[in-house]
Design a protein around this motif. Structure first.
Motif, PDB file in Angstrom:
ATOM      1  N   ASP A  48      48.708  26.888  38.209  1.00  0.00           N
ATOM      2  CA  ASP A  48      48.958  27.939  39.090  1.00  0.00           C
ATOM      3  C   ASP A  48      49.534  29.317  39.246  1.00  0.00           C
ATOM      4  O   ASP A  48      49.568  30.054  38.736  1.00  0.00           O
ATOM      5  CB  ASP A  48      49.116  27.646  40.808  1.00  0.00           C
ATOM      6  N   GLU A  49      50.904  28.763  38.274  1.00  0.00           N
ATOM      7  CA  GLU A  49      51.594  29.548  37.679  1.00  0.00           C
ATOM      8  C   GLU A  49      50.868  30.673  36.726  1.00  0.00           C
ATOM      9  O   GLU A  49      51.273  31.418  36.536  1.00  0.00           O
ATOM     10  CB  GLU A  49      52.971  29.472  37.785  1.00  0.00           C
ATOM     11  N   THR A  99      50.812  34.805  36.833  1.00  0.00           N
ATOM     12  CA  THR A  99      51.617  35.610  36.272  1.00  0.00           C
ATOM     13  C   THR A  99      50.971  35.971  35.523  1.00  0.00           C
ATOM     14  O   THR A  99      51.237  37.332  35.025  1.00  0.00           O
ATOM     15  CB  THR A  99      51.640  34.492  35.105  1.00  0.00           C
TER      16      THR A  99
END
Length: 813
Positions: free
Chosen positions: A563-564, A568
């Motif tokens: 997810d990150e 990003t």
């Protein structure tokens, strides 16, 4: 006269002194019209932070069209990149031209037409005779191939004869060359005169013609005619005749710019507010020996004296300095043709006002500013004698900007070393449709507000289209460009929707790997480097758009991404599209923001759509699994309630979404109670997606398990895809229906044929005698049937016998 600039060596351009030592600048290069190459950008500010920028604004006498949008949107993109990407403090100045020949003519004409309409509420004999005179004058001036005594009722036929080649899309001469602006202008005149002819024809047949409709149709022939009669009677000191027009269209211009997400200038200047400064500026040029007054009270720039002093004229387009048509266009249609100038190419700094033109006092007598001087004065007044950037459309390079540059150099030099005044000139390319430049004079333009209101473009799609082309080059609206624009925008929409979904449902997808993150984040680093190189390369937006698109393509094929890593990537893309002006609601101060506005469903829908989508996911997954737990499905429906998320909007819109949620819960519970088969539950899920939510502008995009359906608004891409599917399905149904109809007709004809007995099939007028089996023995004339023919008749008879007996057998059964 001095040697022309086309044969003189143009002095070398040097970048400005720039900031003090130690100040680091971005490696930005800008295509500079002064040098016709990409020059390293060095601001004059010693701190290297402030950038001064003057742009030529609109001449406000009509609505902005898409050609204007091309210029101002592209300039806005460059301004945003300078400010929001490179971090410069841009001081952006724009002028409003609220007095020039076009405005004087249009303002005067509209004033006179308004007066005529006010004095004649009905279409009386005076209005009719005036219109007919205007019609005749217009045709004589603009359509000389038509008969001078042409009547409105014969107009169409005469035009078809005289301008047949133009109407067929050829040149006026009828050769094989492509039609151009000349033919486009003729078509415009044909259309204008046709409106007046129609109005006069209607009036001749009915006394109850609507006055407003009549004047609308005849307006463009009445305007120049009324001006020829009464234009000189306008009070030169009554500037309201002209400012009422300019104030209206200035307001509408900035409404259009706001609709296009173009930022308002930091400083806005108007010509009429700077007339005293303009007079003072011209006085200094005269004192410096570079201008002279003429007996009529005008003042002209002395190009020969300017060049003899060692200055260079027509630096931007030296090849056009002797172009008479461009010079005449720069001087304007109201210029006094009898003025005695020292050289034909000298241009007006101050124009003596003639009767019917606005006037201001000056040492040379009542007059008004020339077109070019206004920008030199206003830019110099606000920004001083050294300006970093000066922008405008490419058609302003000569004579407008070349004359600005000469005037300003003549003013600021004051006998000392030559002052360049502007260090970088940037000019945006034209917009064209079907090969023709969009132009008010050709009336082949689409206004910004009509294009947006009709849905031809959105604020975003228009900007995307412009970003796809280099800002300094022309751009043509084609089907291919529109498809490319839609494809890029749809690609970003889908990416942002997935990103929003990840943010809304944070989980670590099964199979998420370090390799997946490394692949995506590596692609992100490459995109950052590619985009930076593109923007440093004279704001190369096509390359920048490719960098963004390539990054999304990499995201689409990368598996096992956390997810990150997704978020990003989404945050960076969001920041860049905001810098490019693709999100009117974008906030660069919010580093956590993902996606551009308009990508989510309405706030009033969210409390109901997300819960109903979640319930549908559970029902659908169980129905597809082949193992149904009716009790758990019923309990899931009972637990489903509106969420607290979202909200807003009016009660009526919220009620529609609430009704969908309530009905779906009821239907699920009923089917679960009836222990309905899985296919019935899947049909219910499809109805929710394809009908109930679709009709409310919401679509549930099903994905492979365990992923839930993605909630998204119904956009143009979805509408187009559905329309294409429905069209294909309709064509398939139509083809099937046609086949079935043809088969039914074939069977009907076959049955009708089978009903006929073989014993009776030849009992027609063609023959006169038959044997016991009904076979002909003699023809209509009583002659024996030939053996060869009889042989064929027997074969036909045998086939019919078989067919008829089979039919009889079916009837019996």
């Amino acid at each position: 006269m001095a040697t022309t600039a086309t044969t003189r060596q143009m002095p070398a351009w040097h970048p400005p002194k720039g900031p003090r030592a130690g100040v680091k600048l971005p490696p930005l290069k800008i295509y500079n019209s002064l040098t016709r190459q990409k020059d390293a950008f060095v601001p004059a500010d010693e701190e290297g932070k402030v950038v001064t920028w003057y742009t030529c604004g609109p001449t406000v006498y009509d609505d902005a069209h898409l050609g204007h949008a091309r210029n101002y949107v592209s300039t806005d993109v460059l301004r945003r990149i300078m400010q929001d990407y490179f971090g410069f403090q841009v001081k952006f100045v724009m002028n409003i031209t609220d007095v020039d020949d076009k405005i004087i003519l249009r303002g005067r004409q509209q004033h006179l037409l308004g007066k005529l309409r006010a004095e004649h509420a009905q279409v009386d004999e005076f209005v009719l005779s005036t219109t007919k005179a205007g019609f005749d004058q217009y045709i004589k001036k603009n359509l000389p191939l038509l008969p001078a005594d042409i009547k409105p009722e014969n107009y169409g036929a005469e035009v078809d004869k005289a301008y047949k080649s133009v109407l067929e899309g050829k040149t006026l001469d009828g050769d094989n060359e492509p039609a151009g602006d000349k033919e486009a202008k003729i078509k415009m005149h044909i259309t204008t005169a046709a409106g007046a002819a129609e109005a006069l024809l209607i009036a001749s047949k009915s006394s109850k013609i609507d006055a407003a409709d009549f004047f609308d149709k005849a307006e463009n022939v009445l305007l120049p005619y009324l001006d020829s009669l009464h234009g000189s009677d306008i009070d030169a000191n009554d500037h309201s005749v002209f400012t009422s027009l300019t104030q209206k269209f200035e307001k509408r211009f900035f409404e259009d710019m706001e609709a296009l997400n173009v930022r308002y200038p930091d400083v806005l200047t108007r010509v009429t507010e700077f007339v005293p400064q303009i007079v003072t500026f011209i006085e200094q040029i005269v004192a410096n020996g570079f201008a002279y007054a003429t007996p009529d009270g005008s003042v002209y720039f002395d190009i020969e004296a300017f060049e003899k002093a060692g200055h260079d004229y027509a630096r931007l387009e030296p090849w056009n300095r002797n172009d008479k048509s461009l010079q005449a266009d720069g001087e304007g249609s109201l210029t006094n043709k009898n003025t005695v100038k020292r050289n034909d190419s000298d241009f007006a700094l101050w124009k003596a006002s003639k009767a019917g033109e606005p006037a201001w006092p000056s040492p040379w007598g009542p007059g008004r500013p020339g077109w070019h001087i206004e920008c030199s004065v206003m830019a110099s007044e606000v920004l001083g004698k050294e300006i970093d950037l000066h922008s405008g459309g490419v058609d302003l390079r000569f004579p407008h900007h070349d004359n600005e540059l000469a005037q300003s150099t003549a003013y600021w030099s004051k006998g000392g070393p030559s002052v360049l005044w502007t260090n970088y000139f940037i000019h945006t390319g034209h917009l064209s449709i079907q090969g023709l430049k969009m132009s008010k004079s050709l009336k082949n333009f689409t206004t910004v507000r009509s294009a947006l209101s009709r849905g031809e473009y959105t604020q975003r799609s228009l900007r995307v289209a412009f970003l796809m082309g280099a800002w300094q080059e022309g751009i043509e609206i084609t089907e291919e460009l529109l498809k490319t624009t839609a494809s890029w925008e749809d690609k970003l929409n889908n990416f942002f929707l997935k990103s929003i979904d990840v943010a809304r449902h944070p989980t670590k997808p099964e199979g998420s790997t370090e390799a997946g993150d490394k692949q995506l984040l590596g692609a992100l680093d490459k995109a950052k480097a590619d985009l930076d190189a593109a923007l440093c390369d004279s704001f190369n937006t096509p390359a920048a758009m490719r960098a963004i698109s390539d990054l999304v393509s990499e995201f689409n094929v990368t598996k096992g991404v956390s997810d990150e890593a997704v978020l990003t990537t989404a945050r960076w893309i969001t920041r860049i599209v905001t810098i490019l002006g693709l999100d009117a609601e974008g906030d660069l101060k919010d580093a956590s923001r993902i996606a551009w506005s308009g990508i989510d469903i309405p706030a009033s829908a969210q409390p109901y759509v997300y819960p109903v989508s979640q319930l549908r996911d559970e029902v659908r997954q169980q129905a597809r699994s082949g193992s149904l737990d009716y009790e758990s499905i019923s309990q899931a429906a009972q637990r489903t309630k509106p969420s607290a998320a979202g909200g807003g909007g009016d009660d009526e819109s919220a009620a529609r979404y609430e009704a969908v949620l309530s009905q779906f819960k009821t239907d699920v519970q009923k089917l679960a109670g009836d222990r309905a088969p899985a296919k019935d539950l899947l049909v219910l899920c499809d109805q929710l997606r394809d009908t109930h939510l679709w009709n409310l502008g919401v679509y549930l995009e099903d994905r492979d398990g365990p992923l839930h359906a993605m909630v998204r608004p119904v956009d143009r891409a979805l509408l187009a895809a559905r329309a294409e599917r429905e069209s294909a399905a309709a064509a398939k149904r139509e083809a099937k229906a046609k086949r079935e109809a043809e088969e039914a007709e074939r069977r009907r004809l076959l049955e009708e044929k089978a009903r006929l007995s073989h014993l009776d099939m030849f009992r027609t007028a063609e023959f006169s005698e038959w044997d016991e089996n009904g076979l002909p023995t003699k023809d209509a004339k009583g002659e024996e049937v030939a053996k060869s023919k009889k042989k064929k008749l027997v074969k036909d008879w045998e086939r019919q016998k078989k067919l008829h007996e089979e039919w009889k057998a079916k009837q019996g059964s």
